[in-house]
Design an enzyme around this catalytic site. Structure first.
Site, short mmCIF file in Angstrom:
data_model
loop_
_atom_site.label_atom_id
_atom_site.label_comp_id
_atom_site.label_asym_id
_atom_site.label_seq_id
_atom_site.Cartn_x
_atom_site.Cartn_y
_atom_site.Cartn_z
N HIS A 173 0.83 -1.20 0.00
CA HIS A 173 0.00 0.00 0.00
C HIS A 173 0.87 1.26 0.00
O HIS A 173 0.68 2.16 -0.82
CB HIS A 173 -0.92 -0.03 1.23
CG HIS A 173 -1.71 1.22 1.45
ND1 HIS A 173 -3.04 1.33 1.09
CD2 HIS A 173 -1.38 2.41 2.01
CE1 HIS A 173 -3.48 2.53 1.42
NE2 HIS A 173 -2.49 3.21 1.98
N GLU A 174 1.83 1.32 0.94
CA GLU A 174 2.67 2.52 1.03
C GLU A 174 3.56 2.66 -0.19
O GLU A 174 3.79 3.77 -0.69
CB GLU A 174 3.51 2.48 2.31
CG GLU A 174 2.70 2.43 3.60
CD GLU A 174 1.67 3.55 3.72
OE1 GLU A 174 1.86 4.61 3.08
OE2 GLU A 174 0.67 3.36 4.44
N HIS A 201 1.68 4.18 -2.98
CA HIS A 201 1.44 5.62 -2.84
C HIS A 201 2.45 6.44 -3.64
O HIS A 201 2.17 7.59 -4.02
CB HIS A 201 1.51 6.03 -1.37
CG HIS A 201 0.19 6.02 -0.67
ND1 HIS A 201 -0.94 6.60 -1.21
CD2 HIS A 201 -0.19 5.50 0.53
CE1 HIS A 201 -1.96 6.44 -0.37
NE2 HIS A 201 -1.52 5.76 0.69
N GLU A 238 -5.88 6.70 -1.82
CA GLU A 238 -5.88 5.55 -0.92
C GLU A 238 -6.45 4.31 -1.61
O GLU A 238 -5.99 3.18 -1.35
CB GLU A 238 -6.67 5.86 0.35
CG GLU A 238 -6.11 6.99 1.19
CD GLU A 238 -4.71 6.69 1.72
OE1 GLU A 238 -4.35 5.50 1.84
OE2 GLU A 238 -3.97 7.65 2.02
N ASP A 264 -4.59 0.86 -1.96
CA ASP A 264 -5.18 -0.40 -1.47
C ASP A 264 -5.12 -1.48 -2.53
O ASP A 264 -4.73 -2.63 -2.27
CB ASP A 264 -6.63 -0.17 -1.04
CG ASP A 264 -6.76 0.47 0.33
OD1 ASP A 264 -5.77 0.49 1.07
OD2 ASP A 264 -7.87 0.95 0.66
N HIS A 300 -9.44 7.91 3.23
CA HIS A 300 -9.56 6.46 3.05
C HIS A 300 -11.04 6.08 2.90
O HIS A 300 -11.92 6.74 3.46
CB HIS A 300 -9.02 5.70 4.26
CG HIS A 300 -7.59 6.00 4.58
ND1 HIS A 300 -7.21 7.11 5.31
CD2 HIS A 300 -6.45 5.34 4.28
CE1 HIS A 300 -5.89 7.12 5.44
NE2 HIS A 300 -5.40 6.05 4.82
N ARG A 310 -12.73 -0.92 1.79
CA ARG A 310 -11.31 -1.18 1.59
C ARG A 310 -11.10 -2.67 1.29
O ARG A 310 -10.14 -3.04 0.62
CB ARG A 310 -10.50 -0.77 2.83
CG ARG A 310 -10.56 0.72 3.14
CD ARG A 310 -9.53 1.13 4.16
NE ARG A 310 -8.20 1.18 3.56
CZ ARG A 310 -7.15 1.75 4.14
NH1 ARG A 310 -7.27 2.28 5.36
NH2 ARG A 310 -5.98 1.76 3.54
#
Length: 755
Positions: free
Chosen positions: A592-593, A596, A652, A656, A717, A723
């Site tokens: 996920h990060e 980004h 986000e 995800d 988010h 999610r």
């Protein structure tokens, strides 16, 4: 001791069997055995030779059969141990997973209800909480670890910074002293500001002074916010940055959509009046003036850009001099104001600043020039009062309970004082607390494993780039180069392990026995720190999250991903968990990060963290088209009949989806390298299915209706349910392993994919 003879099937020779004394009860038992043997011997002697051979064969076959049964049982047990993980950890996690799922739900119809239905049923909201999830469980655990350090005087607190953290915490816990002081500490601050028309006389010609006092000295944010950060177009240097701000309620929507938020606006006005009266105001006068302040806040909300429109860094970035800023927003004497804020530095008109809300600053300058001075003063002082009032006696906390309930659906009165005090200590001396936390709850093994997993997930992400049909080759190569350059920060910044360096960071922060004053001192201290940073280059040791935080982040200007020690624990990661769960937990967080770096904001920054156009136009347009699919997908989802804002949550949602894909591919690569791992007992899921269940159960959550609304309005988010569902619905691998029919809710005909 006594002996007896036994006949064998192989011959008539007698073998002796020794019976230890105490195993038999004396002569009578021995006699009965002798008689039995004699009878059998007689019986056998009466048989023919053929019959005796048959007896022997039958006996031997029986032994062979018994041996086969024993071998089969052993092999079965060995097979189980080879295919099932039967360790204590595996048995426990199996029980936890089974307790969380709802087997009555078809995973292809609603995977969130399938994975989390049992958890939701067994986890009602705790008192004082507006939402609850696995993050909260881990936060509570981390706070308990820190509490032990702070309250147990036998614990090894070795640095001056750690001693300051303990002193701050104990001052917060000293409620008798806080009650004794009452509102006096804040009244003294208001007097230093020149007074407040709501509670007494004030100086009518001090707009500039009050603005500097509230925001430069005590870090309140009336009208706008000022901070120091890496220059987006030159990430090796820091620069003054200015952005829109000034609202007390969580979002502009609460002011502008009165029909949907009338209850909140009414509770907010009541709270404003109650606080004003507690500080000495008269009810009618206070209500009238606070109504004017609320009207001014509503006007500010009206010129504030919506969150979804405040995401395009390239469009928002405006670098200018202070002189040019003065022309843009003349209501403020910017040179004087910034010199107060950045004292002892001496700034001039040529000092560069980066403005992220130029149209807003123009509009707010006009608003200031057209608003009565008394209303401006009341608003600025109220902005400061709201920032610090929670640090006073219980009357002020009680006054805010109805507002909290209106916004979040719960009151704070049920939250333990020690937890509030740990949160406050973490917000001021978080890295000193972090030093304590890692001593007790973080080991080098976790850091090493995390580094290895990040490498595997990055490799999977880079490998998937070649399959993106919408990206041109030149941009693809540049994206791979950026992914390779991403810097990993795991656990904690290095300086907190060095007592001398840690003490140096907090050397100028004076911590006293007075809780309220400690916060004022911290605001003044943080202003000095910000001034010092302006002339220094950005530092990787400057984290925006403390080590005990249960979260992670990506920094575009540093092109780095950061995973605090607080999240490197179950349910996200546990060294004895199956790899399927670790990749489905912390692995997805890592993916996920990393993703980004390539979402709608991160993609605008290159591998060095600089804001520039490094994509070809064709790929930019193709990216926007792929992203629009997700905007439309998530905008169709609803919570309590309220639609999500797919544009607001786009970054986000991209992260995800990309994170799940990268983590799954990394897990699949791990299996190819190491072979299939053992399954968990009793669950009846393959390890591939377990990966997705583990991912989903990280997000099991309950929350109030009010909190759900606040999340839709404010949060970047998507709600926990989406999610899971939104990401799963786009995963071909999920549909394959759960055999979901084409066109079913979790395997829709149209899937969205960016990375």
């Amino acid at each position: 001791m006594s002996t007896y003879k036994r006949t064998t099937l192989e011959d008539e020779e007698v073998s002796e069997v020794v019976i230890e004394e105490g195993q038999m009860d004396g002569p009578e038992v021995g006699l009965s055995y002798r008689r039995l043997i004699d009878w059998n011997s007689t019986l056998i002697k009466k048989r023919s030779g053929l019959e005796r051979v048959l007896f022997a064969v039958i006996f031997i076959l029986s032994l062979v059969l018994l041996a086969c049964v024993i071998v089969l049982i052993g092999n079965y047990q060995n097979d189980l141990s080879r295919t099932l993980c039967l360790t204590e950890t595996c048995v426990q996690i199996s029980g936890s997973i089974l307790a969380s799922v709802n087997r009555a739900v078809d995973p292809c119809e609603d995977f969130y209800k399938y994975a989390c239905g049992g958890w939701v049923e067994k986890n009602p909201l705790p008192d004082g909480q507006s939402r609850w999830n696995n993050f909260n469980n881990l936060i509570d655990h981390n706070q308990a670890v820190i509490r032990n350090f702070l309250e147990n005087k036998t614990m090894n607190v070795t640095s001056e910074a750690e001693r300051k953290a303990r002193k701050f915490y104990l001052a917060c816990m000293h409620e008798e002293r806080i009650e004794e002081l009452g509102s006096k500490p804040l009244e003294d601050v208001i007097e230093k500001a020149g007074g407040w028309n709501i509670t007494g006389p004030w100086d009518r010609n001090n707009f500039q002074e009050v603005l500097s006092f509230t925001s430069a000295t005590y870090r309140a944010t009336p009208f706008f916010s000022v901070y120091v950060g890496a220059d987006a177009r030159n990430s090796n240097s820091n620069v003054i940055q200015i952005d829109q701000s000034g609202l007390i309620l969580p979002s502009r929507d609460y002011y502008l959509n009165a029909s949907a938020n009338g209850k909140v606006l009414e509770a907010y006005l009541t709270y404003m009046v109650d606080v004003g009266m507690l500080l000495g105001g008269q009810e009618n006068s206070t209500r009238e003036q606070m109504q004017q302040v609320l009207q001014l806040e509503t006007a500010i909300a009206n010129i504030t850009s919506p969150q979804e429109d405040h995401r395009d860094e390239e469009a928002m970035y405006h670098r200018m001099s202070i002189a040019e800023l003065q022309d843009l927003a003349p209501a403020v004497d910017w040179l004087s104001y910034l010199n107060v804020m950045f004292s002892p530095l001496s700034l001039n008109d040529c000092e560069p600043v980066v403005v992220y809300a130029s149209e807003y600053l123009q509009a707010v300058s006009s608003l200031i020039n057209n608003t009565d001075q008394s209303v401006l003063n009341n608003y600025m002082i109220w902005n400061l009062v709201k920032k610090v009032v929670s640090n006073l006696d219980h009357r002020f906390e009680d006054a805010g309970q109805n507002l909290l309930e209106a916004i979040y659906g719960s009151k704070k009165t049920c939250v333990s004082r020690w937890q509030e005090c740990i949160e406050d200590t973490d917000s001021t001396l978080g890295f000193a607390l972090g030093s304590m936390f890692i001593k007790a709850a973080f080991d080098q093994h976790s850091k090493n494993v995390a580094e290895g997993m990040i490498y595997e997930i990055r490799a999977a992400f880079e490998s998937s780039l070649k399959n993106l049909h919408w990206m041109d080759e030149e941009t693809r190569a540049a994206a791979k180069k950026k992914a390779e350059a991403i810097y990993n920060m795991i656990g904690f910044p290095d300086f907190i392990r060095d007592e001398e360096m840690l003490d140096k960071v907090f050397a100028e922060y004076e911590v006293l026995d007075e809780f309220f004053q400690n916060f004022l001192n911290f605001y003044n201290f943080s202003t000095k720190v910000m001034a010092n940073q302006l002339r220094d280059p950005p530092s990787r040791d400057q984290w925006i999250m403390t080590p005990s935080t249960v979260n992670a982040y990506y920094s575009p200007s540093k092109n780095e991903i950061v995973f605090p020690a607080g999240i490197l624990q179950a349910p996200f990661y546990e060294k004895n968990y199956p790899k399927s769960l670790n990749f489905g937990g912390i692995g997805v967080v890592m993916g996920h990060e990393l993703t980004h770096a390539f979402d709608d904001q991160g993609r605008e920054f290159d591998e060095a963290g600089n804001l520039r156009t490094w994509w070809k136009n064709s790929s930019i347009e193709a990216f926007k088209k792929q992203a629009e699919c997700m905007v439309e997908q998530y905008s169709r989802y609803t919570i309590n009949e309220e639609h999500l804002n797919g544009k607001q949550t786009l970054g986000e949602n991209i992260a995800d989806n990309g994170g799940l894909k990268a983590a799954y591919n990394a897990y699949r690569n791990w299996l190819m390298k190491h072979g299939e791992e053992k399954k968990l007992p009793a669950i009846e899921l393959t390890n591939h299915q377990l990966f997705f269940v583990g991912f989903a159960q990280v997000w099991c959550s309950v929350r109030t209706l009010e909190s759900a609304h606040e999340g839709i309005v404010v949060d970047s988010h998507s709600p926990a349910r989406y999610r899971v569902i939104g990401t799963i619905a786009n995963s071909r691998e999920f549909s394959e392993h759960f055999a979901c029919p084409y066109g079913s809710p979790m395997n829709p005909i149209k899937k969205c994919e960016v990375w």
